[in-house]
Design an enzyme around this catalytic site. Structure first.
Site, PDB file in Angstrom:
ATOM      1  N   LYS A 174       0.887  -1.158   0.000  1.00  0.00           N
ATOM      2  CA  LYS A 174       0.000   0.000   0.000  1.00  0.00           C
ATOM      3  C   LYS A 174       0.922   1.203   0.000  1.00  0.00           C
ATOM      4  O   LYS A 174       1.990   1.154   0.595  1.00  0.00           O
ATOM      5  CB  LYS A 174      -0.850   0.018   1.262  1.00  0.00           C
ATOM      6  CG  LYS A 174      -1.713  -1.218   1.426  1.00  0.00           C
ATOM      7  CD  LYS A 174      -2.592  -1.039   2.634  1.00  0.00           C
ATOM      8  CE  LYS A 174      -3.283  -2.324   3.008  1.00  0.00           C
ATOM      9  NZ  LYS A 174      -4.010  -2.181   4.273  1.00  0.00           N
ATOM     10  N   HIS A 178       1.393   6.997   2.650  1.00  0.00           N
ATOM     11  CA  HIS A 178       0.637   8.230   2.451  1.00  0.00           C
ATOM     12  C   HIS A 178       0.730   9.172   3.641  1.00  0.00           C
ATOM     13  O   HIS A 178       1.397   8.860   4.623  1.00  0.00           O
ATOM     14  CB  HIS A 178      -0.816   7.915   2.092  1.00  0.00           C
ATOM     15  CG  HIS A 178      -1.517   7.102   3.130  1.00  0.00           C
ATOM     16  ND1 HIS A 178      -1.886   7.622   4.340  1.00  0.00           N
ATOM     17  CD2 HIS A 178      -1.890   5.809   3.135  1.00  0.00           C
ATOM     18  CE1 HIS A 178      -2.478   6.681   5.043  1.00  0.00           C
ATOM     19  NE2 HIS A 178      -2.482   5.565   4.338  1.00  0.00           N
ATOM     20  N   HIS A 214       0.762   7.986   7.116  1.00  0.00           N
ATOM     21  CA  HIS A 214       1.961   7.340   7.658  1.00  0.00           C
ATOM     22  C   HIS A 214       3.057   8.338   7.985  1.00  0.00           C
ATOM     23  O   HIS A 214       4.039   8.011   8.628  1.00  0.00           O
ATOM     24  CB  HIS A 214       2.518   6.317   6.658  1.00  0.00           C
ATOM     25  CG  HIS A 214       1.755   5.036   6.660  1.00  0.00           C
ATOM     26  ND1 HIS A 214       1.064   4.603   5.564  1.00  0.00           N
ATOM     27  CD2 HIS A 214       1.562   4.123   7.631  1.00  0.00           C
ATOM     28  CE1 HIS A 214       0.475   3.459   5.859  1.00  0.00           C
ATOM     29  NE2 HIS A 214       0.755   3.147   7.104  1.00  0.00           N
TER      30      HIS A 214
END
Ligand code: ARG
Length: 572
Positions: A126, A129, A132
């Site tokens: 994933k 983004h 995070h």
């Protein structure tokens, strides 16, 4: 700066039953300098000593006259107001900073203690983004704080590289993906597949069963599943490391969830032996009703492990491997229950170190109202955010300082710094809404503002030297501190003196925003001094003294910026 300790010591020696550290706690910085540089409220003492606060303050006043660092003391409405000997204070502070330099603010208080920091820990396949970003930035700042204070530290990236999502990804890849496309587009293609899986599974629920079956295969060592998994992990790691490099973040261990795959068996046995595991419709769990929490799921019906299982196993492993004094998890507040649950399980297993596990929660980030969720594919990729920030700063530099050398390098330092600082600008538990205008404002309470102030200090030093050097000109260390007693100079010095205390506070509260806010205060006091007092004046003694203060502030800003993960360019 030892002055506060010394003072607290002198006060303690006059007060039966009180020690230096208790007095340190009591001492306050009055909001208004008319009330002294330090003040001790005597109200709490009043109970212990059975005397009126004002009487205590007056008795202390009589005994304190003439001690080191103190010019005079006043007893006012139950407060003991202490006015420092300004020249002595300023001279000691500046000498201290100018001697200790990069080490100013550091200490050895943590010697011999180990802190494990689990942070960043993104999920494989994933994209990394904005959500995070905070754990990475807060975790990195905490690491620097502990390190600066002499602790041994272990930075662990507990990668989310295991779990049902891999089953989903394998199914999606086999149905709708191609090797070429994954190789060409990396994580964004993996994300597309992941999102596609969820869209399709909405009207074809059997896909979920297929995905679960693949994850079971993976856990059981199936070679096809294993090969795909490894490939997805490698692709993701390559992209993550690009971002870590940009942010200047490093790890000591990348032992992610999959690392515990072969270590969970004994832990599950131990849970059984300790009578903590209970069967529930084929699944295994630890009941936590007594503690008003939902049960911690340890094994699913199909025998596969869960997030809890891997966290419990990892904690046992870390205790054994690092013998930590604290193991800190920097993870968003949305996961608080998860941590409370498994911390409790560790306690129920009989481990007395359960209280050394600490969850450091933080609030959400939103970008102009957009929510960040991987499932829906509505993510703002961090790399985009960083590169946009860098190019916006680059435009500002091109407009304002087109002849500056290293424009690209500085744009990176300031652009990345703006994003980091913005994330640390308020208490971590608060949600933040990201706004370009705020984050990049050179006049706001921002990274660029603090970095710019630092560059201003450097520029003054360069001018004083008539060269590129940002050191004090020869002989600059022997200055006359009595020339720095006007209000704005003295306030700037006092602000710089607070740094070591702020570092300890930020570490104790696990709150790096205390450092960012402090840096804004220091930059503001410095700028007041700069606007009121021309630095490069003809009078040699005044110039020398002012430059010593400039160098002191420059070093303090640089140390503070470094602690929260920002660089300090010498020119902007
Ligand atoms: N991978 C998780 C996520 O992105 C965070 C893991 C945090 N660390 C831990 N030991 N649970 O949500």
């Amino acid at each position: 700066m030892e002055y506060k300790k010394q003072l607290a010591g002198s006060l303690a020696s006059q007060l039966e039953g009180m020690d230096e550290s208790q007095i340190m706690e009591l001492l306050e910085y009055p909001p208004n300098p008319d009330m002294g540089d330090l003040s001790m409220p005597c109200f709490k003492l009043s109970k212990v000593l059975r005397k009126a606060p004002q009487a205590i303050a007056e008795e202390l006043k009589a005994k304190l006259d003439g001690i080191a660092y103190v010019e005079r003391v006043e007893a006012v409405s139950g407060y003991l107001n202490i006015y420092l000997d300004k020249a002595q204070f300023v001279s000691t502070l500046l000498q201290d900073v100018l001697t200790r330099r990069e080490a100013y603010g550091s200490s050895t208080m943590g010697e011999g203690k180990t802190i494990v920091l689990d942070f960043s820990s993104p999920n494989i396949a994933k994209p990394f983004h904005v959500g995070h970003l905070r754990t990475t930035i807060i975790g990195n700042a905490l690491y620097k704080l502990f390190d600066f204070l002499g602790y041994d530290t272990v930075r662990v990236n507990h990668l989310g590289d295991w779990g049902t999502q891999f089953g989903k990804l394998i199914v999606a890849y086999q149905k709708w993906g191609s090797k070429e496309q994954v190789e060409a587009e990396g994580i964004s293609e993996l994300l597309r597949l992941y999102v596609k899986f969820h869209d399709e599974a909405d009207h074809a629920p059997e896909l979920e069963d297929e995905a679960r079956a693949w994850f079971v295969k993976l856990e059981q060592g199936d070679s096809e599943a294993g090969k795909l998994w490894k490939w997805f992990v490698d692709i993701s790691l390559k992209e993550f490391s690009r971002i870590y490099k940009l942010l200047g973040v490093e790890f000591d261990s990348y032992a992610g969830e999959s690392f515990y795959n072969d270590k969970m068996g004994p832990v599950i046995e131990e849970l059984k032996e300790k009578n903590l595991l209970e069967e529930d419709e084929g699944a295994m769990l630890v009941r936590l009703d007594e503690y008003n929490m939902a049960p911690a799921l340890i094994l699913k019906k199909d025998g596969s492990s869960l997030y809890h299982t891997r966290d419990i196993t990892a904690a046992l492993y870390r205790k054994k491997t690092y013998d930590f004094d604290k193991c800190i998890y920097v993870v968003d507040a949305g996961q608080s229950l998860h941590f409370q649950q498994w911390f409790k399980v560790i306690e129920l297993m009989g481990y007395d170190w359960a209280d050394k596990l600490v969850h450091v929660p933080f609030g959400k980030v939103s970008l102009e109202g957009a929510k960040l969720s991987t499932r829906k594919g509505n993510v703002v990729m961090l790399e985009d955010l960083l590169t946009q920030s860098i190019s916006k700063i680059r435009e500002i530099i091109d407009a304002k300082n087109p002849d500056m050398p290293n424009k690209d390098e500085v744009a990176r330092q300031v652009g990345v710094g703006a994003i980091i600082f913005n994330d640390l600008s308020t208490n971590r538990i608060k949600d933040i809404v990201f706004s370009w205008e705020e984050a990049l404002n050179f006049d706001g309470e921002t990274g660029p503002y603090v970095q710019y102030t630092h560059a201003r200090c450097c520029s003054l030093l360069r001018k004083a030297n008539g060269s590129e050097s940002t050191e004090l000109p020869a002989g600059g260390e022997s200055f006359d501190a009595s020339l720095l007693l006007n209000d704005s100079a003295y306030q700037a010095a006092k602000e710089a003196a607070l740094f070591p205390e702020k570092v300890v506070q930020a570490m104790n509260k696990l709150e790096p925003s205390l450092i960012s806010r402090y840096l804004v205060d220091l930059a503001q006091s410095f700028n007041r001094f700069y606007h009121e007092c021309p630095i490069l004046v003809d009078d040699a003694e005044t110039r020398k003294a002012r430059l010593a203060l400039v160098k002191t502030v420059q070093l303090t800003l640089q140390n503070g910026l470094r602690l929260i993960g920002l660089e300090s360019p010498k020119q902007i």
